[in-house]
Design a protein around this motif. Structure first.
Motif, PDB file in Angstrom:
ATOM      1  N   ASN A  11       3.969  -9.231   3.211  1.00 15.93           N
ATOM      2  CA  ASN A  11       4.082  -7.677   3.225  1.00 15.93           C
ATOM      3  C   ASN A  11       4.649  -7.084   1.967  1.00 15.93           C
ATOM      4  O   ASN A  11       4.468  -7.910   0.672  1.00 15.93           O
ATOM      5  CB  ASN A  11       4.624  -7.010   4.275  1.00 15.93           C
ATOM      6  CG  ASN A  11       4.064  -5.981   4.935  1.00 15.93           C
ATOM      7  OD1 ASN A  11       4.217  -4.857   4.314  1.00 15.93           O
ATOM      8  ND2 ASN A  11       3.450  -5.839   5.880  1.00 15.93           N
ATOM      9  N   ARG A  12       5.006  -5.940   1.945  1.00 13.07           N
ATOM     10  CA  ARG A  12       5.222  -5.138   0.627  1.00 13.07           C
ATOM     11  C   ARG A  12       6.590  -5.030   0.041  1.00 13.07           C
ATOM     12  O   ARG A  12       7.777  -5.229   1.086  1.00 13.07           O
ATOM     13  CB  ARG A  12       4.676  -3.659   0.822  1.00 13.07           C
ATOM     14  CG  ARG A  12       3.234  -3.781   1.235  1.00 13.07           C
ATOM     15  CD  ARG A  12       2.641  -2.085   1.445  1.00 13.07           C
ATOM     16  NE  ARG A  12       1.299  -2.129   1.436  1.00 13.07           N
ATOM     17  CZ  ARG A  12       0.692  -2.612   2.643  1.00 13.07           C
ATOM     18  NH1 ARG A  12       1.126  -3.072   3.538  1.00 13.07           N
ATOM     19  NH2 ARG A  12      -0.554  -2.626   2.459  1.00 13.07           N
ATOM     20  N   LEU A  43       2.334  -6.708  -2.811  1.00 11.85           N
ATOM     21  CA  LEU A  43       1.830  -7.201  -1.641  1.00 11.85           C
ATOM     22  C   LEU A  43       1.704  -8.696  -1.516  1.00 11.85           C
ATOM     23  O   LEU A  43       1.161  -9.132  -2.481  1.00 11.85           O
ATOM     24  CB  LEU A  43       0.629  -6.443  -1.216  1.00 11.85           C
ATOM     25  CG  LEU A  43      -0.149  -6.750  -0.015  1.00 11.85           C
ATOM     26  CD1 LEU A  43       0.715  -6.065   1.370  1.00 11.85           C
ATOM     27  CD2 LEU A  43      -1.496  -6.256   0.289  1.00 11.85           C
ATOM     28  N   HIS A  44       2.233  -9.275  -0.503  1.00 11.13           N
ATOM     29  CA  HIS A  44       1.904 -10.664  -0.095  1.00 11.13           C
ATOM     30  C   HIS A  44       2.198 -11.505  -1.018  1.00 11.13           C
ATOM     31  O   HIS A  44       1.016 -12.360  -1.442  1.00 11.13           O
ATOM     32  CB  HIS A  44       0.417 -10.611   0.420  1.00 11.13           C
ATOM     33  CG  HIS A  44       0.240  -9.941   2.002  1.00 11.13           C
ATOM     34  ND1 HIS A  44       1.193  -9.970   2.688  1.00 11.13           N
ATOM     35  CD2 HIS A  44      -0.876  -9.502   2.435  1.00 11.13           C
ATOM     36  CE1 HIS A  44       0.817  -9.505   3.769  1.00 11.13           C
ATOM     37  NE2 HIS A  44      -0.668  -8.855   3.748  1.00 11.13           N
ATOM     38  N   HIS A  68      -1.302 -15.167   8.673  1.00 12.40           N
ATOM     39  CA  HIS A  68      -2.200 -14.127   8.603  1.00 12.40           C
ATOM     40  C   HIS A  68      -3.644 -14.205   9.123  1.00 12.40           C
ATOM     41  O   HIS A  68      -4.513 -13.593   8.895  1.00 12.40           O
ATOM     42  CB  HIS A  68      -2.364 -13.409   7.158  1.00 12.40           C
ATOM     43  CG  HIS A  68      -2.540 -12.126   6.905  1.00 12.40           C
ATOM     44  ND1 HIS A  68      -3.741 -11.557   7.210  1.00 12.40           N
ATOM     45  CD2 HIS A  68      -1.696 -11.093   6.535  1.00 12.40           C
ATOM     46  CE1 HIS A  68      -3.688 -10.048   7.066  1.00 12.40           C
ATOM     47  NE2 HIS A  68      -2.309  -9.970   6.616  1.00 12.40           N
ATOM     48  N   ASP A 107      -1.062  -0.269  11.559  1.00 13.58           N
ATOM     49  CA  ASP A 107      -0.425  -1.350  10.610  1.00 13.58           C
ATOM     50  C   ASP A 107       0.872  -0.977  10.226  1.00 13.58           C
ATOM     51  O   ASP A 107       1.287  -0.731   9.450  1.00 13.58           O
ATOM     52  CB  ASP A 107      -1.232  -0.752   9.241  1.00 13.58           C
ATOM     53  CG  ASP A 107      -0.913  -1.967   8.172  1.00 13.58           C
ATOM     54  OD1 ASP A 107      -0.331  -2.883   8.354  1.00 13.58           O
ATOM     55  OD2 ASP A 107      -1.370  -1.883   7.021  1.00 13.58           O
ATOM     56  N   PHE A 124      -8.731  -2.436   7.001  1.00 16.23           N
ATOM     57  CA  PHE A 124      -9.364  -2.496   5.550  1.00 16.23           C
ATOM     58  C   PHE A 124     -10.711  -3.304   5.548  1.00 16.23           C
ATOM     59  O   PHE A 124     -11.214  -3.700   4.718  1.00 16.23           O
ATOM     60  CB  PHE A 124      -8.576  -3.214   4.629  1.00 16.23           C
ATOM     61  CG  PHE A 124      -7.254  -2.328   4.185  1.00 16.23           C
ATOM     62  CD1 PHE A 124      -7.627  -0.986   3.323  1.00 16.23           C
ATOM     63  CD2 PHE A 124      -6.035  -2.547   4.640  1.00 16.23           C
ATOM     64  CE1 PHE A 124      -6.492  -0.216   3.066  1.00 16.23           C
ATOM     65  CE2 PHE A 124      -4.890  -1.578   4.380  1.00 16.23           C
ATOM     66  CZ  PHE A 124      -5.117  -0.588   3.691  1.00 16.23           C
TER      67      PHE A 124
HETATM   68  C1  GLA Z   1      -1.014  -6.816   6.076  1.00 14.76           C
HETATM   69  C2  GLA Z   1      -0.631  -5.408   5.650  1.00 14.76           C
HETATM   70  C3  GLA Z   1      -2.019  -4.649   5.601  1.00 14.76           C
HETATM   71  C4  GLA Z   1      -2.949  -5.150   4.794  1.00 14.76           C
HETATM   72  C5  GLA Z   1      -3.257  -6.458   5.246  1.00 14.76           C
HETATM   73  C6  GLA Z   1      -4.313  -7.311   4.247  1.00 14.76           C
HETATM   74  O1  GLA Z   1      -1.239  -7.021   7.396  1.00 14.76           O
HETATM   75  O2  GLA Z   1       0.250  -4.872   6.485  1.00 14.76           O
HETATM   76  O3  GLA Z   1      -1.724  -3.279   5.149  1.00 14.76           O
HETATM   77  O4  GLA Z   1      -2.720  -5.211   3.506  1.00 14.76           O
HETATM   78  O5  GLA Z   1      -2.078  -7.315   5.286  1.00 14.76           O
HETATM   79  O6  GLA Z   1      -5.523  -6.785   4.213  1.00 14.76           O
END
Ligand code: GLA
Length: 389
Positions: A111-112, A136-137, A211, A287, A330
């Motif tokens: 996550n972020r 991210l990730h 994931h 999300d 997404f």
């Molecule tokens: C996570 C994030 C989402 C998105 C997905 C990958 O779940 O919370 O916002 O970035 O990964 O697409």
């Protein structure tokens, strides 16, 4: 060359019997009856290895060394027909090209992280901003895009694969050399266990996340909007327009993220229409990170998901403080396994984790500590258990 993968698998099993770090005793069951290994195509010119785990009840789990990724989970439906309940691709090459973290192990920090910046022991770090202004990730080449070493193992609970990875000091801007491990085990109780762990030689944030995109109606069955979900969480972490937590641990009561009583996912999803005006990138849908009830570090059942089409039920038990519930917002119509088209809401992720951006809330009441220090071991367990309603 063709017979090489099987040779590797056999040798790896022998090695894992000798030096296995798994928590369970290794049994003598012959590997050939429970593992099937084949080459899964290649990435960057190197063959990718796939391993298939089977149990006595018709369940099958396929995992791949690229990204320590789950590529297939077969569960019998209420009529006994096999259903593949995870999104994925037919060839390994498509994962780096099209995947939005399908089935993989995300790290070093899932996550972020706001602005890709954090401070640790008085020192400032800057990471890649690979998601709008945020990190991210794990960055540009996170754990999901790396080749993991793989050892088939046989545990008392069933067959598994142990994946290991070294993340160098400074990789993606993070301090410290991290040794990471992901173990998948399929049990005869119809459980897919995921155990993630890590050690480091210098303090660093760690939050490794699994994931998989689930669709219990089948990966090719359309959307997950009719699935029914319960999440044991009284609170969640509201976010700003770039998905960064505001810092509140807000009650779910009276909001669309109240899943304390099981509800159809589509029922309140329109409460999050998203914001794509003026370059906004939020496509809408769920999300959200939930602050799970009960004590982190203790295994407790936190999620129940069921599908009316197949009757398949999945529960998740974990030791983590949080879970990201993400409804595949997404997904963009990419072509997946067997020609299936994965549109928005075509699969959902239930990612047990520490709360997003925890490193920037260190010491705040209720926020998890994500700093791993030398001598300590990061541990993360999740058990997915399958059944029929
Ligand atoms: C996570 C994030 C989402 C998105 C997905 C990958 O779940 O919370 O916002 O970035 O990964 O697409």
């Amino acid at each position: 060359m063709k017979s090489l993968p099987l040779v590797i698998a056999t040798l790896s099993l022998a090695a894992s019997i000798g030096g296995c770090r798994s928590t369970d005793a290794v049994t003598e069951t012959p590997m050939e009856t429970t593992h099937r290994m084949r080459t899964g195509g290649s990435i960057d010119g190197r063959p990718v290895n796939l391993f298939t785990l089977r149990n006595a009840n018709g369940m099958e789990v396929e995992v791949m060394d690229h990204g320590a990724t789950v590529t297939r989970v077969i569960v019998p439906d209420r009529d006994g027909n096999p259903v593949d309940v995870v999104l994925g691709f037919d060839t390994a090459e498509e994962y780096p090209e099209k995947s939005q973290y399908f089935g993989c192990t995300v790290g070093r920090v899932g996550n972020r992280i706001a602005g890709g910046r954090f401070e640790l022991d008085g020192k400032a770090y800057a990471l890649a901003a690979n998601n709008g202004p945020n990190h991210l990730h794990g960055g540009e080449v996170g754990f999901d895009k790396r080749r993991w070493d793989a050892d088939p193992i046989m545990t008392a609970k069933g067959p598994g694969v142990r994946f290991t990875l070294t993340s160098a000091d400074g990789e993606e801007g993070y301090p410290g050399r991290v040794e990471a491990e992901t173990i998948y085990v399929l049990t005869d109780r119809n459980e897919l266990e995921v155990e993630m762990s890590a050690t480091t030689d210098a303090p660093t944030p760690v939050n490794i996340v699994h994931h998989t995109y689930w669709n219990l109606g089948g990966h090719d069955s359309g959307t997950i909007l009719d699935e029914v979900l319960r999440i044991r969480a009284d609170r969640y972490t509201p976010v700003d327009g770039t998905f960064i937590p505001t810092g509140d641990l807000a009650p779910v009561a009276g909001t669309a993220v109240d899943f304390r009583t099981a509800k159809r996912i589509g029922r309140d999803i329109d409460a999050y229409p998203g914001d794509q005006a003026e370059g906004g990138e939020d496509p809408g849908g769920y999300d959200h990170n939930f602050c799970l009830d009960g004590e982190a570090g203790t295994m407790r059942e936190v999620v129940r998901l069921s599908d009316p089409r197949t009757g398949i039920v999945m529960t998740i038990t974990t030791d983590q403080p949080g879970i990201q519930f993400y409804t595949g917002n997404f997904l963009n119509g990419m072509t997946g396994k067997g020609g299936a088209v994965y549109e928005k809401f075509g699969g959902l992720c239930l990612e047990t984790q520490a709360y997003p951006d925890s490193i920037n809330h260190a010491g705040e009441p209720g926020w998890p500590d994500v700093v791993l220090r030398p001598g300590d071991t990061y541990r993360h367990r999740m058990v997915h258990r399958f059944g029929i309603d």
